[in-house]
Each structure stands twice: as structure tokens, then as C-alpha cells.
Design a protein around this motif. Structure first.
Motif, PDB file in Angstrom:
ATOM      1  N   ASP A  97      13.420  35.327  -3.256  1.00  0.00           N
ATOM      2  CA  ASP A  97      13.700  34.691  -1.629  1.00  0.00           C
ATOM      3  C   ASP A  97      14.696  33.548  -1.798  1.00  0.00           C
ATOM      4  O   ASP A  97      15.532  33.425  -1.064  1.00  0.00           O
ATOM      5  CB  ASP A  97      12.466  34.230  -0.835  1.00  0.00           C
ATOM      6  N   VAL A 149      18.370  34.477  -2.850  1.00  0.00           N
ATOM      7  CA  VAL A 149      18.947  35.248  -1.639  1.00  0.00           C
ATOM      8  C   VAL A 149      19.465  34.050  -0.840  1.00  0.00           C
ATOM      9  O   VAL A 149      20.523  34.092  -0.515  1.00  0.00           O
ATOM     10  CB  VAL A 149      17.990  36.183  -1.088  1.00  0.00           C
ATOM     11  N   LYS A 167      23.384  33.074   0.033  1.00  0.00           N
ATOM     12  CA  LYS A 167      23.828  32.744   1.561  1.00  0.00           C
ATOM     13  C   LYS A 167      24.169  31.376   1.791  1.00  0.00           C
ATOM     14  O   LYS A 167      25.410  31.160   2.255  1.00  0.00           O
ATOM     15  CB  LYS A 167      22.848  33.035   2.603  1.00  0.00           C
ATOM     16  N   ARG A 211      10.406  43.174  -4.571  1.00  0.00           N
ATOM     17  CA  ARG A 211      11.242  42.203  -3.821  1.00  0.00           C
ATOM     18  C   ARG A 211      12.822  42.634  -4.124  1.00  0.00           C
ATOM     19  O   ARG A 211      13.472  42.526  -3.313  1.00  0.00           O
ATOM     20  CB  ARG A 211      10.919  40.812  -4.105  1.00  0.00           C
ATOM     21  N   THR A 265      14.033  45.677  -2.736  1.00  0.00           N
ATOM     22  CA  THR A 265      14.312  45.515  -1.418  1.00  0.00           C
ATOM     23  C   THR A 265      15.633  44.954  -1.148  1.00  0.00           C
ATOM     24  O   THR A 265      16.397  45.196  -0.225  1.00  0.00           O
ATOM     25  CB  THR A 265      13.196  44.765  -0.697  1.00  0.00           C
ATOM     26  N   ASP A 266      15.804  43.641  -1.919  1.00  0.00           N
ATOM     27  CA  ASP A 266      17.152  42.818  -1.644  1.00  0.00           C
ATOM     28  C   ASP A 266      18.167  43.192  -2.586  1.00  0.00           C
ATOM     29  O   ASP A 266      18.995  42.496  -2.774  1.00  0.00           O
ATOM     30  CB  ASP A 266      16.675  41.477  -1.988  1.00  0.00           C
ATOM     31  N   ARG A 267      18.058  44.364  -3.339  1.00  0.00           N
ATOM     32  CA  ARG A 267      19.146  44.701  -4.186  1.00  0.00           C
ATOM     33  C   ARG A 267      20.486  44.646  -3.751  1.00  0.00           C
ATOM     34  O   ARG A 267      21.409  44.315  -4.465  1.00  0.00           O
ATOM     35  CB  ARG A 267      19.090  46.342  -4.631  1.00  0.00           C
ATOM     36  N   ALA A 276      21.952  42.362  -2.196  1.00  0.00           N
ATOM     37  CA  ALA A 276      22.417  41.124  -2.233  1.00  0.00           C
ATOM     38  C   ALA A 276      23.245  40.379  -3.207  1.00  0.00           C
ATOM     39  O   ALA A 276      23.699  39.504  -3.535  1.00  0.00           O
ATOM     40  CB  ALA A 276      21.021  40.297  -1.733  1.00  0.00           C
TER      41      ALA A 276
END
Length: 671
Positions: A306, A309, A313, A344, A347-349, A351
Motif C-alpha cells: 500500500d 503504491v 502516485k 496484495r 491485486t496491484d500488479r 501499478a
């Protein structure tokens, strides 16, 4: 201030008169000369001219260097500087770089020839480092001395002209309180001089500002006057180098220069062994004797994903995750089939970018004998080296790739970083590549292979793959907390008398001992972070696309990588304008960039490139298969309707493939 590089008929006539009328000289109806896209660098061996030459080298801009200390050097006369080609006057150099405004003896015929040449062909001159006085358009210096730690600034004229890619500040380094790093003369324009300051500063404790870089126009000539000393590595020069080249070439030159930063995070899904501050080694790894200590591995958790990511951003930046799938498979087997970290990350691959780091992170070189410290290569009965087999290497690659594809990771299937860069040579234990590595890379379709820049910096072929060297950041793989990093740092970089390993004193050519151990509480933030930030930012500002690498452990626990990454990207944002963003390429694109550069340099060094400008047309002739790098004004076309390059730093730059051995670029009409 941008000026045309055109030539008037009167100036051509004056030059021809000084040379004697050449056969086939251009007529009054066709006065435009040919100006070759090459820079003349006249060097006295000092750091300033060498720094400018290094900038030209880095960008791929052709230049001719004349060493004043070489008794066999060519004489700089009218014939050296200009001639005719196909009846058209030719200026053989588009710009001249001198160590100072006049490095020749009084009354020198060479300086007279340069002066006549610059005036006739509107060729600009850079005075790489000179002192302030009316001869260079400045009053005598109001301040002469150190600028260490001073924050210079780009003037409005500099922003509107060659330094428009900078946000405004030009901080001067102050890396040592005991060493003078920058000396400068600060002065105002001389009364009546046509002089425009581009970069200025105030001396320490003084309110008045004086010029450090400015343009002096006189006698039909233009000089860029630089009044501070520098070398190629200092940040203040690195910030200004692009603008110096843009000024001297009028923004029309071969070569390209961008600011790159890519960061690979190794060992994702796996766990990294932890440094033991009592044992001064890493239990579970080869620097500890077998059975010594208790491994206490470091592994990311979902909250660390988290954070990564969110950080990306906030920075507009993408990390490259080099993954080992068995780390997740093994973790799930040991924890009832569950691996929240992998869940996790998958799921966020999207990014992240992803790189194959082999399935188990196995050592793919010789078979290691870890019964001794340091380890050695195991040998057969006949003394020959035992090598990891071709099949084992291929299995490590394909198993990891298959897992990644099954989980939808956005992979580039031809990229690979082996664990510890293994399989490639590593001295002193394994001075050659594993002979099975190249064939295994070919078997698995690998085109780009990560290597360690500290031991294997030169791009080379290994089987089907081309290496891409990566800079190791000195944020250790076996540290998840700042205190661990400092303790290991002290062990490596302090003498035995101060409780360290003595590695630094045993290897003075490659390592420097700390004067005293760092404080565990403050040493990371106060010493290591600024040093690593400065080193990495230096690479970014040097047109160097090679990636840096850290480890997943550095994004876990205290997340000690972020202060360095923030230092690099935050520092960059403070220095550069929005038109000059950090370029963040993936590994295969970096490899291709390095390949193109090598081919271009080889062609230039072999004298196989010819480039010139006539009026608003630039022509480049290069060998077939050699793409041409160029930097041009916005609006330049490579065909009737095709825009050349892409925007960067207020210009356009890119690579062009010759058609029938030639590239033709059309400049905007206003140029």
C-alpha cells in the motif's frame, strides 16, 4: 538569447578575402555556407574544458579536441577552420570552446584566425573559465572567492534563453568543510558592454549579485563567459551543462541528453536475510559460517505494498519489481496456503513493472562451496570447476516466468535479472561467466540481462542477451531498519582500530574509511541518506539511463529506501522545470538506448558520420543501420509532414534512422 547561425554575404566576403578567394566559392546569389555540426574544443588540460568535452561525449555530439600542451597538435589557422566543399564555403566547426577568452600568447596568429572565423561564420565561443574584467564584458570582480554552499540563480534572460529547463536555483556543492570546492569571480557588466547575465549569485555575506555565466556580444562575435571553476562531476556544472551546449550550438546539434532514473526492487515475494550486529555477518547467507547465528529474515507485508503504491502516485514514478515466485509458494505452504503479500501485489500488479528474477533466487554460476568464508567454487576430482547446468538455469527462468504469466503480471518476457547477478563473472571466485549461462538464455528467449555495474559495467553479449548494468544503491539488502544499516556500514567503512572490519583500509583504492563510526541513531538520516542521494542524483544528471537497484527488505519494516528515493526525486523537482521531467524507462528500453549509443559513438569515432547545416536544412550521413541522435528546435521536421523527435527541456530530441544513408531535418522557418 537565441541568435541565428546564418552568415551574411559581407561576412563571407571578409573571410574569403582573409583566406584568398577559393576556387568555386559561393556566388552572391547563393551565400549560405555549410556549417558542419562539430564543436572545436581547445584544451589546456584543465577541468573546465574537460567537463564540456565530457558533456559532448555523453550526449554523442561530435567534437575535435586540440590539446595546447601537445607539441604535435595542429595549428589553428584559417585552413584548419574553414574551406570549401562543392564550391560552397564550409565552416568546419559550429562552435568553439576555449579554456578562457584567449589562451594564446599575446599577438597570437591562432587567436586572430579564430576571431576572424567566429566573426565571418557567426560561430559562438565559450570561455570555459575566465576571470572578470572588461576584456570579457565584465567590470572587475566585486567578489572573488569560494562559492561553496551558495545558491546561485538563473536570471530571467537565462530562463528565456539557454537555461529555460531549470526551475531557477543552481546550488553549489559544499561536501567538505575542510576542502574548497568552488572558486568564482562575481561581477557586474562593464559600463557600456553588451553583456547579458544568465546565471548570477551573491558572494557569502554580500547583498550584491554578480554574473557567473553570461553572454558578451562585441566586434561581431558572441562569447559565453563563465567565471567559476568546476569539474565534470560537480552538481552545479551538471545543472548548467545542457544549457552551455544549447547556447553554443544554437539548439541545433547531434546527440541527445535526458535525465533518467529507474529503480529495481529485487527479491520481491522472497525474504532477505538480516544483518546480525553481534556477529557482524548475516546468518543464513554466505558471509556467516554454516550454523552461525539464527536467521531472522525481512519480508514485506501488505501494508508495505500500500505504501509503495501510494508513494508511486505521489511521485508520478514507477518501480520495477524483480520477483522470485518461490518466495510466495514456499510462504503459502508454510502458512496454511495463504500469502497475503502475494495477494496484495497481484491485486496491484498493474501499478508496477515486473522483471523475472528467477524462481528460487538460486546461484547460477559455479556450485558454491559455502563451508568456508569467503565461499569458493566447488571443483571436480580433476580440479575443474563444477557449474550449474544449462537445464537448471533454464528451469529457474521458465518456472518464474510461467508463475508470473499465470498471475497476470505485466512482464517483458525477454528481461531477466539473476539472483545476485549470478552466472556472470564474479571475482575473485569466478572470473568467467558460467559457460552454461549463454546457451540457457538463448533457450529461454532472454534479450536483456541485468548485471552489477560495480563489477561488470560494460554492455556485452551473453548468449542471446545483452547486459544492462545496474547501479547498486548503498542501502543494504540485509537491513530493514536504519540502525542495522548504520551498524553494517560502520563495520565496512571503519578501520580495525575503530571496531570495523578494516576492509576500507585494506582497499584504499576502492574504499575510503570513515573518520569515526556513525551514530546509530542519526547516522542514516544524517550521513548515509545525503551521500546516497547525491550519488544517485549525480547519475540522473549525467545522461545515464542505467537503473539503480535496492531490495524488497528496504521497502519493509522502517522502509529505509524512501528517504533516498525522495531525496533524489524531490531534489530533482526543486531544480528542474516541468518541461524537463525525469525519464523512467524499463530495463529493455535502457538496454536498447545503450546499444544505440555505442553504435553511434563507434560510427563517429571511425569518421563515418558527416553532418552539416545549410540554411534551414540539416543533413546527416551515417552508416546503414546506425540511428542518428539529434537535438533540434521545436517544430523541426524529418519529412514534409513528420515532426522530428519528442519534446524535452524546451527542444525536441530523438533518434532518426537514415534512409539511403542520409537523414534530412528541416528547421522551423524562424530559425
Amino acid at each position: 538569447m537565441k541568435r541565428t547561425m546564418g552568415i551574411t554575404a559581407l561576412a563571407v566576403g571578409a573571410l574569403i578575402a582573409s583566406l584568398g578567394t577559393p576556387a568555386g566559392a559561393a556566388t552572391a546569389a547563393d551565400p549560405a555556407p555549410r556549417v558542419d555540426l562539430r564543436v572545436l574544443v581547445v584544451s589546456d588540460g584543465g577541468p573546465a574544458t574537460d567537463a564540456i568535452a565530457a558533456e559532448l561525449d555523453s550526449a554523442g555530439t561530435p567534437y575535435t579536441k586540440v590539446d595546447l600542451a601537445n607539441t604535435a597538435r595542429p595549428v589553428i589557422d584559417a585552413g584548419f577552420l574553414a574551406d570549401t566543399v562543392a564550391g560552397r564555403p564550409r565552416a568546419r566547426f559550429q562552435a568553439v570552446v576555449l579554456p578562457n577568452d584567449n589562451p594564446f600568447p599575446a599577438g597570437s596568429a591562432e587567436m586572430a584566425a579564430l576571431t576572424a572565423y567566429e566573426r565571418a561564420y557567426a560561430v559562438p565561443q565559450v570561455d570555459a573559465y575566465t576571470w572578470a574584467r572588461p576584456d570579457v564584458g565584465l567590470d572587475y570582480a566585486g567578489y572573488a572567492g569560494s562559492l561553496d554552499g551558495v545558491r546561485a540563480e538563473v536570471t530571467p534572460a537565462g530562463k528565456a534563453g539557454p537555461f529555460g529547463y531549470l526551475e531557477g536555483a543552481v546550488p553549489f556543492e559544499d561536501n567538505s568543510p575542510t576542502v574548497g570546492e568552488s572558486y568564482a569571480y562575481l561581477a557586474q557588466p562593464a559600463p557600456g558592454a553588451d553583456f547579458t547575465p544568465y546565471v548570477q549569485a551573491a558572494g557569502p555575506g554580500r547583498p550584491a549579485k554578480g554574473s557567473l555565466v553570461g553572454e558578451y556580444r562585441h566586434d561581431g562575435r558572441r562569447e559565453l563567459v563563465v567565471t567559476f571553476v568546476y569539474n565534470r562531476y560537480q552538481q552545479q556544472y551538471r545543472l548548467l551543462a545542457r544549457g552551455i551546449v544549447e547556447w553554443m550550438t544554437g539548439g541545433v546539434h547531434l546527440g541527445a541528453d535526458r535525465n533518467y532514473f529507474a529503480v529495481h526492487v529485487d527479491d520481491v515475494f522472497a525474504a532477505d536475510d538480516r544483518w546480525d550486529s553481534a556477529l557482524n555477518c548475516t546468518p543464513g547467507d554466505v558471509d556467516c559460517a554454516p550454523g552461525t547465528g539464527t536467521p531472522h529474515p525481512i519480508r514485506m507485508v501488505p501494508a508495505d505494498v500500500d505504501r509503495a503504491v501510494a508513494w508511486q502516485k505521489s511521485r508520478g514514478f514507477t518501480l520495477d519489481l524483480a520477483y522470485n515466485a518461490s518466495g510466495s509458494v514456499d510462504h503459502a505452504e508454510e502458512n496454511g496456503g495463504a500469502d497475503p503479500l502475494a495477494d496484495r501485489l497481484v491485486t496491484d500488479r498493474a501499478a508496477f513493472r515486473w522483471i523475472n528474477h528467477t524462481y528460487t533466487h538460486a546461484f547460477l554460476g559455479c556450485r558454491q562451496d559455502v563451508s568456508v568464508v569467503p565461499w569458493k567454487c566447488a571443483t571436480n576430482a580433476d580440479g575443474s570447476t563444477q557449474w550449474v547446468s544449462r537445464g537448471e538455469i533454464a528451469d529457474e527462468i521458465t518456472a518464474n516466468r510461467t508463475w508470473g504469466q499465470q498471475h497476470g503480471l505485466p512482464l517483458a518476457g525477454d528481461e531477466l535479472v539473476t539472483g545476485e547477478h549470478s552466472g556472470l563473472k564474479v571475482t575473485p571466485q569466478q572470473p568467467v561467466d558460467n559457460p552454461n549461462l549463454g546457451p540457457a538464455l538463448t533457450d529461454t528467449g532472454i534479450g536483456w540481462l541485468g548485471s552489477d555495474h560495480s563489477r561488470d559495467p560494460v554492455q556485452r553479449r551473453v548468449g542471446s542477451a545483452t547486459t544492462v548494468s545496474r547501479y547498486p544503491m548503498n542501502v543494504f539488502y540485509n537491513a530493514g531498519r536504519a540502525a542495522e544499516q548504520v551498524d553494517e556500514y560502520n563495520w565496512i567503512y571503519t578501520s580495525r582500530a575503530q571496531g570495523g572490519s578494516g576492509i576500507c583500509e585494506d582497499n584504499p583504492a576502492t574504499s575510503t574509511c570513515l573518520p569515526a563510526p556513525l551514530d546509530p541513531a542519526t547516522g542514516y538520516a544524517g550521513y548515509i541518506v545525503p551521500l546516497e542521494t547525491r550519488t544517485a542524483l549525480g547519475h540522473v544528471l549525467s545522461n545515464d539511463p542505467r537503473p539503480h537497484f535496492i531490495h524488497q527488505s528496504n521497502l519493509a519494516e522502517e522502509r529505509i529506501a524512501y528517504p533516498v528515493l525522495d531525496g533524489v526525486l524531490g531534489g530533482y523537482d526543486e531544480l528542474f522545470a516541468a518541461n524537463t521531467p525525469v525519464v523512467n524507462p524499463r530495463m529493455k528500453d535502457i538496454g536498447a538506448e545503450l546499444q544505440r549509443r555505442d553504435a553511434w559513438r563507434a560510427a563517429v569515432d571511425a569518421g563515418k558520420v558527416t553532418a552539416y547545416r545549410i540554411g534551414g536544412t540539416v543533413t546527416v550521413q551515417a552508416p546503414s543501420g546506425t540511428t542518428v541522435p539529434a537535438t533540434m528546435p521545436a517544430g523541426t521536421r524529418s519529412g514534409p509532414l513528420t515532426a522530428f523527435g519528442s519534446a524535452y527541456a524546451g527542444a525536441v530530441s530523438g533518434w532518426a534512422a537514415p534512409s539511403s544513408g542520409s537523414v534530412t531535418l528541416t528547421l522551423p522557418a524562424a530559425r
